[in-house]
Design an enzyme around this catalytic site. Structure first.
Site, PDB file in Angstrom:
ATOM      1  N   GLY A 150       3.520  11.481  59.244  1.00 24.38           N
ATOM      2  CA  GLY A 150       2.959  12.002  60.489  1.00 24.38           C
ATOM      3  C   GLY A 150       3.777  13.167  61.014  1.00 24.38           C
ATOM      4  O   GLY A 150       4.875  13.461  60.535  1.00 24.38           O
TER       5      GLY A 150
ATOM      6  N   GLY B 291       6.271  14.518  62.779  1.00 28.80           N
ATOM      7  CA  GLY B 291       7.469  14.018  63.440  1.00 28.80           C
ATOM      8  C   GLY B 291       8.104  15.003  64.389  1.00 28.80           C
ATOM      9  O   GLY B 291       8.924  14.626  65.229  1.00 28.80           O
TER      10      GLY B 291
ATOM     11  N   LYS C  54       5.975  23.899  65.902  1.00 29.44           N
ATOM     12  CA  LYS C  54       6.831  23.130  65.001  1.00 29.44           C
ATOM     13  C   LYS C  54       8.267  23.147  65.521  1.00 29.44           C
ATOM     14  O   LYS C  54       8.851  24.215  65.715  1.00 29.44           O
ATOM     15  CB  LYS C  54       6.766  23.741  63.595  1.00 29.44           C
TER      16      LYS C  54
ATOM     17  N   ASP D 253      14.996  13.663  66.043  1.00 29.34           N
ATOM     18  CA  ASP D 253      14.951  14.237  67.393  1.00 29.34           C
ATOM     19  C   ASP D 253      13.758  15.164  67.616  1.00 29.34           C
ATOM     20  O   ASP D 253      13.534  15.645  68.728  1.00 29.34           O
ATOM     21  CB  ASP D 253      16.260  14.970  67.721  1.00 29.34           C
ATOM     22  N   GLY D 254      12.986  15.406  66.559  1.00 24.96           N
ATOM     23  CA  GLY D 254      11.802  16.244  66.706  1.00 24.96           C
ATOM     24  C   GLY D 254      12.083  17.724  66.864  1.00 24.96           C
ATOM     25  O   GLY D 254      11.180  18.508  67.139  1.00 24.96           O
TER      26      GLY D 254
ATOM     27  N   ASP E  78       1.929  14.817  50.990  1.00 25.82           N
ATOM     28  CA  ASP E  78       1.745  15.270  52.377  1.00 25.82           C
ATOM     29  C   ASP E  78       1.905  16.779  52.503  1.00 25.82           C
ATOM     30  O   ASP E  78       1.563  17.355  53.544  1.00 25.82           O
ATOM     31  CB  ASP E  78       2.716  14.558  53.320  1.00 25.82           C
ATOM     32  N   ASN E  79       2.406  17.429  51.453  1.00 28.28           N
ATOM     33  CA  ASN E  79       2.552  18.883  51.454  1.00 28.28           C
ATOM     34  C   ASN E  79       1.505  19.566  50.585  1.00 28.28           C
ATOM     35  O   ASN E  79       1.693  20.714  50.173  1.00 28.28           O
ATOM     36  CB  ASN E  79       3.953  19.283  50.983  1.00 28.28           C
TER      37      ASN E  79
ATOM     38  N   ASP F   6       4.555  24.080  54.353  1.00 22.99           N
ATOM     39  CA  ASP F   6       5.900  23.493  54.419  1.00 22.99           C
ATOM     40  C   ASP F   6       6.865  24.155  53.432  1.00 22.99           C
ATOM     41  O   ASP F   6       6.943  23.791  52.267  1.00 22.99           O
ATOM     42  CB  ASP F   6       5.862  21.979  54.220  1.00 22.99           C
TER      43      ASP F   6
END
Length: 491
Positions: free
Chosen positions: A94, A96, A117, A129-130, A256-257, A266
Site C-alpha cells: 500500500g 506507505g 510522494k 515515518d511516511g 507492485d512496481n 518507482d
C-alpha cells in the site's frame, strides 16, 4: 483529521474516479503538514502540457499545495491499497508515504493521477515515518524525465519541494515531497491485493474500472478480462524491450512496481548500464541478481503470470479452462518481447527490413561488446557516426569481421546508407543519465543547495537524440574507481 481545502487557481482540474471503487482499495487520508516548504524544482514543460498555472504553483499557496499543507477544493485525498511479490515473496503493502490528491483532467481531456510522494504516514506505512529525503526525490525527478525524453513510457515528475524537516535514516537528511504524475497507479499488486483479500465482485469492479480507464477500445464480443490480460502483456512487452534497448536496469521489479498501463514506476535503485554486461546489477539489496539487466524480460513474464492468476475467476467459470486461457496468453509474452526488442535493435543498427539472420548479427555484436567491456551507449553512438576506433572495439579482429557482415547486411536493403544513418541517429541516444553525472548533480543540490548542475544535466537529458557537442561532457565514462556503482531504495 480536519481537511484544509482551498480555492487556488493552479489550473488543477481534479476528479477522483478511483473512489468509485469499493473502499477495500483505498483509505481517505490527508497529507501531513510540513513546517517550512520551499520549491526546489518545477517542471515547466510538464506544467504547460497539463494546462497548469506555473505562476500560481510557484507562489506560497502553490507550494503549500505541492507540500500537502493545503488541499485543492475538489481533491479527495486517498492512499491506495495494494500487495506485491517482493523478490518473489508475497506481502501486503500500500501507499506507505504517498497521497493521491485526485485525477487531473487536462484541456485535451486526458486523465492523470496527481500524487504527493513523501507526504507522511498513512494506514499502510507499516511502521515507517511516511517521509522522503531530498536526494532520492531529485533522483526520481531526473531519471523519470530522462526516460520520458528517451520515449519510454513512465510516470512523470511535476515538482520537488523541501519540507524544512530533518528525517532520520542512517544519518539525518533533508525532507522533501515529489509530485508524481501518472496515467494511473493501478499495479499488478493492486490485483494481487483484491485477489487475496477481496471478493470476486470487488475483483470484477477493479477489472472493469481498469478496462474503462485504460483499454476502452475492444470488441465487446470478446472476453473483456482476457482482453485486459492480453493488453497488459502487450504493453509490458513493449516497455521491457525499450528498457533493454537503452540499457536501463530498474532494480526492483516487484509486482507492485509493474503498472497495468505500461508505465515505468518507482525509480528507487534503478540506474543505466555503462559497460555492457547482462549480469549488471546496481541495487545493494539484489545480492542474487534476480533483477539483473539480462533477467528483466524473464521477471516481467513471471510478474505477468502473477497478474494472470488474479484474473482466473473472471476468465472462465471452469478453473481448468481459466488456467489454459491464462497460460496461452502468457506464452505470447516472449514472442512479443523479442519482436519489439529485435525491431528496436535493427533500428539501432540502421536496418529497415527483416532477415532471419538479424538476431545472430545482433547477438554477435553484444557478445563482442561483453568480451571487451565496451560501453553500451557509446558503442552504438560510435557505430552511428562511424568512429568505432575511439572505443575499445577499435582494431579488434572479431569486431572487424562483424563490421564487414553488418555492412553487407546494410547493402541488402533498398534504403540508402544515409537513411540508415538517420535511423540510427534517432534510435541511439547520445546521452543517458550516467550514474556519475546524476550523483554529481545530486551532491551539488543536496549538500550545497546549488541546482545549476542538475538544471544543466536535465537540459542535456531532454534532447537525447540531438547529438550536439554540448552533450559530450555527459557522455564521458566514469573513472574506474566509480564503476562499481551501487544504488539504494530511497525513493
Amino acid at each position: 483529521m480536519k481537511e484544509r481545502k482551498v480555492i487556488i487557481k493552479t489550473g488543477l482540474n481534479l476528479e477522483n474516479s478511483y473512489t468509485s471503487l469499493p473502499e477495500i482499495f483505498f483509505t481517505r487520508q490527508n497529507p501531513n503538514r510540513v513546517p517550512s516548504p520551499k520549491l526546489a524544482v518545477l517542471n515547466y514543460p510538464l506544467i504547460a502540457y497539463l494546462g497548469l498555472n506555473a505562476k500560481v504553483l510557484q507562489s506560497t499557496d502553490g507550494v503549500d499545495i505541492l507540500a500537502g499543507n493545503k488541499t485543492p477544493e475538489e481533491a479527495i485525498p486517498i492512499s491506495q491499497a495494494y500487495a506485491g511479490h517482493q523478490f518473489g515473496h508475497f506481502t501486503m503493502l500500500g501507499d506507505g508515504r504517498a497521497i493521491l490528491l485526485g485525477e487531473h483532467i487536462t484541456p485535451q481531456g486526458e486523465r492523470f493521477d496527481i500524487q504527493l510522494k513523501g507526504s507522511g504516514k498513512t494506514p499502510y506505512s507499516r511502521g515507517g515515518d511516511g517521509k522522503a529525503a531530498l536526494g532520492p526525490m531529485l533522483r526520481e525527478y531526473i531519471i523519470s524525465e530522462a526516460m520520458n525524453a528517451l520515449g519510454i513510457p513512465t510516470t512523470r515528475s511535476l515538482a520537488v519541494v523541501t519540507t524544512g524537516e530533518s528525517i532520520m535514516r542512517e544519518t539525518e537528511l533533508s525532507g522533501a515531497i515529489l509530485t508524481r504524475v501518472a496515467a494511473s497507479h493501478i499495479r499488478v499488486g493492486t490485483f494481487e491485493y483484491v485477489s487475496r483479500w477481496g471478493t470476486i465482485e470487488e475483483l470484477r469492479a477493479l477489472a472493469d474500472y481498469t478496462l474503462q480507464r485504460h483499454f476502452k477500445k475492444r470488441n465487446d464480443k470478446e472476453n473483456p478480462y482476457l482482453f485486459l490480460l492480453q493488453e497488459v502483456i502487450k504493453k509490458q512487452a513493449e516497455l521491457i524491450a525499450k528498457w533493454q534497448l537503452v540499457g536501463f536496469v530498474h532494480g526492483v521489479m516487484n509486482t507492485d512496481n509493474m503498472t497495468i498501463n505500461g508505465e515505468t514506476i518507482d525509480y528507487g535503485p534503478c540506474a543505466f548500464m555503462d559497460v555492457y554486461d547482462p549480469e549488471t546489477v546496481f541495487s545493494s539489496i539484489d545480492i542474487y541478481g534476480r533483477y539483473a539487466y539480462g533477467n528483466q524480460p524473464n521477471i516481467a513474464a513471471w510478474n505477468l503470470a502473477r497478474f494472470a492468476e488474479t484474473l482466473l475467476p473472471l476468465l472462465h467459470i471452469n478453473p481448468n479452462e481459466a488456467i489454459k486461457i491464462a497460460e496461452n496468453a502468457i506464452s505470447d509474452f516472449t514472442k512479443l518481447y523479442k519482436n519489439n526488442w529485435l525491431s528496436g535493435m535493427r533500428a539501432k543498427l540502421g536496418i529497415f527490413n527483416e532477415e532471419l539472420e538479424d538476431e545472430y548479427l545482433i547477438e554477435d555484436l553484444l557478445s563482442i561488446m561483453h568480451k571487451y567491456g565496451a560501453d553500451y551507449t557509446n558503442t552504438f553512438r560510435a557505430l552511428t557516426f562511424d568512429n568505432i576506433e575511439d572505443t575499445v572495439l577499435g582494431g579488434k579482429v572479431e569486431f572487424d569481421k562483424w563490421y564487414k557482415l553488418w555492412q553487407e547486411r546494410l547493402t541488402r536493403q533498398e534504403e540508402s546508407k544515409l537513411s540508415s544513418r538517420q535511423l540510427m541517429k534517432s534510435s541511439n541516444p547520445s546521452v543517458i543519465p550516467r550514474n556519475h553525472r546524476v550523483e554529481e548533480a545530486l551532491e551539488a543540490a543536496v549538500k550545497e543547495g546549488d541546482y545549476s548542475v542538475m538544471e544543466k544535466l536535465l537540459d542535456a537529458l531532454s534532447k537525447p537524440y540531438a547529438h550536439s557537442k554540448e552533450q559530450d561532457y555527459y557522455s564521458t565514462l566514469p573513472e574506474p574507481s566509480t564503476c562499481s556503482y551501487q544504488t539504494y531504495c530511497g525513493t
